[in-house]
Design an enzyme around this catalytic site. Sequence first.
Site, PDB file in Angstrom:
ATOM      1  N   GLY A   1      63.418  14.537  58.521  1.00 34.66           N
ATOM      2  CA  GLY A   1      62.133  13.961  58.074  1.00 34.66           C
ATOM      3  C   GLY A   1      61.574  13.375  58.542  1.00 34.66           C
ATOM      4  O   GLY A   1      61.286  13.015  59.203  1.00 34.66           O
TER       5      GLY A   1
ATOM      6  N   ALA B   1      67.135  11.166  52.256  1.00 36.96           N
ATOM      7  CA  ALA B   1      66.632  10.864  50.734  1.00 36.96           C
ATOM      8  C   ALA B   1      66.152  12.146  50.266  1.00 36.96           C
ATOM      9  O   ALA B   1      65.675  13.162  50.395  1.00 36.96           O
ATOM     10  CB  ALA B   1      66.406   9.195  50.602  1.00 36.96           C
TER      11      ALA B   1
ATOM     12  N   TYR C   1      63.509   6.393  41.455  1.00 38.97           N
ATOM     13  CA  TYR C   1      63.937   6.105  42.802  1.00 38.97           C
ATOM     14  C   TYR C   1      64.209   4.811  42.996  1.00 38.97           C
ATOM     15  O   TYR C   1      65.162   4.724  44.211  1.00 38.97           O
ATOM     16  CB  TYR C   1      61.814   7.014  43.180  1.00 38.97           C
ATOM     17  CG  TYR C   1      62.362   6.093  44.830  1.00 38.97           C
ATOM     18  CD1 TYR C   1      62.680   7.339  46.049  1.00 38.97           C
ATOM     19  CD2 TYR C   1      61.595   4.931  45.248  1.00 38.97           C
ATOM     20  CE1 TYR C   1      63.251   7.018  47.857  1.00 38.97           C
ATOM     21  CE2 TYR C   1      61.724   4.957  47.109  1.00 38.97           C
ATOM     22  CZ  TYR C   1      61.916   6.050  47.994  1.00 38.97           C
ATOM     23  OH  TYR C   1      61.903   5.416  49.229  1.00 38.97           O
TER      24      TYR C   1
ATOM     25  N   LYS D   1      67.679   3.301  44.820  1.00 40.20           N
ATOM     26  CA  LYS D   1      68.086   2.977  46.484  1.00 40.20           C
ATOM     27  C   LYS D   1      68.439   1.771  46.153  1.00 40.20           C
ATOM     28  O   LYS D   1      69.595   1.463  46.558  1.00 40.20           O
ATOM     29  CB  LYS D   1      66.426   2.523  47.208  1.00 40.20           C
ATOM     30  CG  LYS D   1      65.861   4.123  47.403  1.00 40.20           C
ATOM     31  CD  LYS D   1      66.441   4.320  48.442  1.00 40.20           C
ATOM     32  CE  LYS D   1      65.684   5.158  49.262  1.00 40.20           C
ATOM     33  NZ  LYS D   1      66.489   5.672  50.653  1.00 40.20           N
TER      34      LYS D   1
ATOM     35  N   TRP E   1      56.013   2.512  53.023  1.00 41.81           N
ATOM     36  CA  TRP E   1      54.457   2.775  53.285  1.00 41.81           C
ATOM     37  C   TRP E   1      54.560   3.739  54.345  1.00 41.81           C
ATOM     38  O   TRP E   1      53.267   3.589  55.026  1.00 41.81           O
ATOM     39  CB  TRP E   1      53.037   2.185  52.917  1.00 41.81           C
ATOM     40  CG  TRP E   1      53.369   0.906  51.270  1.00 41.81           C
ATOM     41  CD1 TRP E   1      54.280   0.854  50.861  1.00 41.81           C
ATOM     42  CD2 TRP E   1      51.719   0.823  51.333  1.00 41.81           C
ATOM     43  NE1 TRP E   1      53.816   0.531  49.376  1.00 41.81           N
ATOM     44  CE2 TRP E   1      52.049  -0.059  49.347  1.00 41.81           C
ATOM     45  CE3 TRP E   1      50.796  -0.116  51.369  1.00 41.81           C
ATOM     46  CZ2 TRP E   1      51.402  -0.462  48.899  1.00 41.81           C
ATOM     47  CZ3 TRP E   1      49.793   0.216  50.960  1.00 41.81           C
ATOM     48  CH2 TRP E   1      50.203  -0.312  49.601  1.00 41.81           C
TER      49      TRP E   1
HETATM   50  N1  LIG Z   1      58.329   7.557  52.849  1.00 36.53           N
HETATM   51  C1  LIG Z   1      58.101   6.347  52.185  1.00 36.53           C
HETATM   52  O1  LIG Z   1      56.727   6.387  51.957  1.00 36.53           O
HETATM   53  C2  LIG Z   1      59.640   5.404  52.410  1.00 36.53           C
HETATM   54  C3  LIG Z   1      59.458   4.485  52.301  1.00 36.53           C
HETATM   55  C4  LIG Z   1      60.135   3.449  51.518  1.00 36.53           C
HETATM   56  C5  LIG Z   1      61.463   3.941  52.225  1.00 36.53           C
HETATM   57  N2  LIG Z   1      61.577   4.851  52.442  1.00 36.53           N
HETATM   58  C6  LIG Z   1      62.518   5.639  53.080  1.00 36.53           C
HETATM   59  O2  LIG Z   1      62.875   5.635  54.499  1.00 36.53           O
HETATM   60  C7  LIG Z   1      63.377   6.975  54.338  1.00 36.53           C
HETATM   61  C8  LIG Z   1      63.159   8.568  55.380  1.00 36.53           C
HETATM   62  O3  LIG Z   1      61.962   8.619  54.632  1.00 36.53           O
HETATM   63  P1  LIG Z   1      61.480  10.123  54.778  1.00 36.53           P
HETATM   64  O4  LIG Z   1      59.779   9.298  54.389  1.00 36.53           O
HETATM   65  O5  LIG Z   1      61.516  10.239  56.539  1.00 36.53           O
HETATM   66  O6  LIG Z   1      62.373  11.179  54.188  1.00 36.53           O
HETATM   67  P2  LIG Z   1      61.194  12.485  53.489  1.00 36.53           P
HETATM   68  O7  LIG Z   1      60.324  12.926  55.374  1.00 36.53           O
HETATM   69  O8  LIG Z   1      61.342  12.973  52.235  1.00 36.53           O
HETATM   70  O9  LIG Z   1      62.284  13.016  54.950  1.00 36.53           O
HETATM   71  C9  LIG Z   1      63.794  13.220  53.748  1.00 36.53           C
HETATM   72  C10 LIG Z   1      64.962  13.617  54.738  1.00 36.53           C
HETATM   73  O10 LIG Z   1      66.475  14.027  53.780  1.00 36.53           O
HETATM   74  C11 LIG Z   1      66.753  15.204  53.842  1.00 36.53           C
HETATM   75  N3  LIG Z   1      67.820  14.985  52.347  1.00 36.53           N
HETATM   76  C12 LIG Z   1      67.064  15.217  51.699  1.00 36.53           C
HETATM   77  N4  LIG Z   1      68.058  15.338  50.880  1.00 36.53           N
HETATM   78  C13 LIG Z   1      69.577  15.662  51.493  1.00 36.53           C
HETATM   79  C14 LIG Z   1      70.299  15.890  50.976  1.00 36.53           C
HETATM   80  N5  LIG Z   1      71.277  16.340  49.628  1.00 36.53           N
HETATM   81  N6  LIG Z   1      71.519  15.844  52.016  1.00 36.53           N
HETATM   82  C15 LIG Z   1      71.102  15.504  53.407  1.00 36.53           C
HETATM   83  N7  LIG Z   1      69.617  15.265  53.685  1.00 36.53           N
HETATM   84  C16 LIG Z   1      69.068  15.269  52.873  1.00 36.53           C
HETATM   85  C17 LIG Z   1      65.686  16.190  53.898  1.00 36.53           C
HETATM   86  O11 LIG Z   1      66.215  17.330  54.929  1.00 36.53           O
HETATM   87  P3  LIG Z   1      65.719  18.217  54.806  1.00 36.53           P
HETATM   88  O12 LIG Z   1      64.262  18.523  55.346  1.00 36.53           O
HETATM   89  O13 LIG Z   1      66.870  19.929  55.588  1.00 36.53           O
HETATM   90  O14 LIG Z   1      64.905  18.650  52.828  1.00 36.53           O
HETATM   91  C18 LIG Z   1      65.114  15.178  55.258  1.00 36.53           C
HETATM   92  O15 LIG Z   1      65.503  15.580  56.155  1.00 36.53           O
HETATM   93  C19 LIG Z   1      64.076   7.208  53.296  1.00 36.53           C
HETATM   94  O16 LIG Z   1      65.655   6.844  52.685  1.00 36.53           O
HETATM   95  C20 LIG Z   1      63.224   7.227  52.419  1.00 36.53           C
HETATM   96  O17 LIG Z   1      63.904   6.330  51.169  1.00 36.53           O
HETATM   97  C21 LIG Z   1      60.829   5.626  52.661  1.00 36.53           C
END
Ligand SMILES: NC(=O)c1ccc[n+]([C@@H]2O[C@H](COP(=O)([O-])OP(=O)(O)OC[C@H]3O[C@@H](n4cnc5c(N)ncnc54)[C@H](OP(=O)(O)O)[C@@H]3O)[C@@H](O)[C@H]2O)c1
Length: 275
Positions: A7, A55, A120, A124, A145
Amino acid sequence: MILGATGLLGQALMREWTEDEVIGLSSRQVDIRDQRKVRERVESIRPDWIVLAAAYADVDGCETNQESAFAVNRDGAAHVAEAASALGAKLLFISSDYVFDGTKTSPYEAGDSRNPLGVYGRSKAEAEMRLLDLMPECCIARTSWLFGTGGKCFPDTILKLAATQPALDVVNDQHGCPTYSIDLARAIIQLCRKGAKGIVHVTNAESCTWFEFAQEIVKQSGLGTEVRNITTQQMPRPARRPAYSVLSSASLEPFGIKMPRWQDALARYLRERTL
Ligand SMILES: NC(=O)c1ccc[n+]([C@@H]2O[C@H](COP(=O)([O-])OP(=O)(O)OC[C@H]3O[C@@H](n4cnc5c(N)ncnc54)[C@H](OP(=O)(O)O)[C@@H]3O)[C@@H](O)[C@H]2O)c1
């Protein structure tokens, strides 16, 4: 051991975490919905720390796929906490500003009450509560963000749209803290080194609206695209979002971690994007 290594955040963690042996896993290597597989993986790797960055992070997608949202974000997190606890591994779980309802007008502190507006955020918030119950000594790092290279993010979308459209409409009534995946990864590594426990807020410094964020992206990129401010009502989305989800840095200060301003982080992201 990094779960969610493919991710946005996971890739940054894999890049930045150079001083220890780090094993990163994608969903194909271990699906956190599978309790038995999670336990097997954790038992075979025997990590000192698990960073749970995996996630189902599509905020609007979670509204239509509620079952998946809770299966991954809440139950999957609990599977990891159970396995970590059984093996004595430490756990840092990534959570979100969307656990809050956005009714405050000053930055959210780590101890403020959760009241998520969407699926979502609820998944969480429930994950946080389950983890604190299963493993009271775990660390919950809430961020917001997120942007960075190697995946979809707001600055990337704005730049792609700006390349083809003379003007962009962006909402000006949601306030938050943009956070660069690299800066977040560096802070997480520090938190693990320092044995962090409890809830910590980790974002880049200073806040803005999505409109202000878009304006700065266009300005720093030297583009002439007009950015027009609109309201959330004018751009309805499936998931309700908090109007104000600025996270206070007070919980991070005791660890001696100072986050750069988001404008500075954006400049570094834009440089990295063109490499
Ligand atoms: N993006 C935002 O703006 C934001 C804001 C606040 C908090 N967060 C939190 O920050 C964290 C990282 O977010 P991100 O943006 O890096 O997420 P992301 O780019 O969507 O990446 C999600 C990751 O989770 C893995 N994944 C999804 N479903 C899974 C499952 N069932 N089992 C194992 N792995 C799984 C994916 O693997 P694959 O590649 O194999 O699918 C990928 O490596 C998350 O906890 C997210 O909720 C994000």
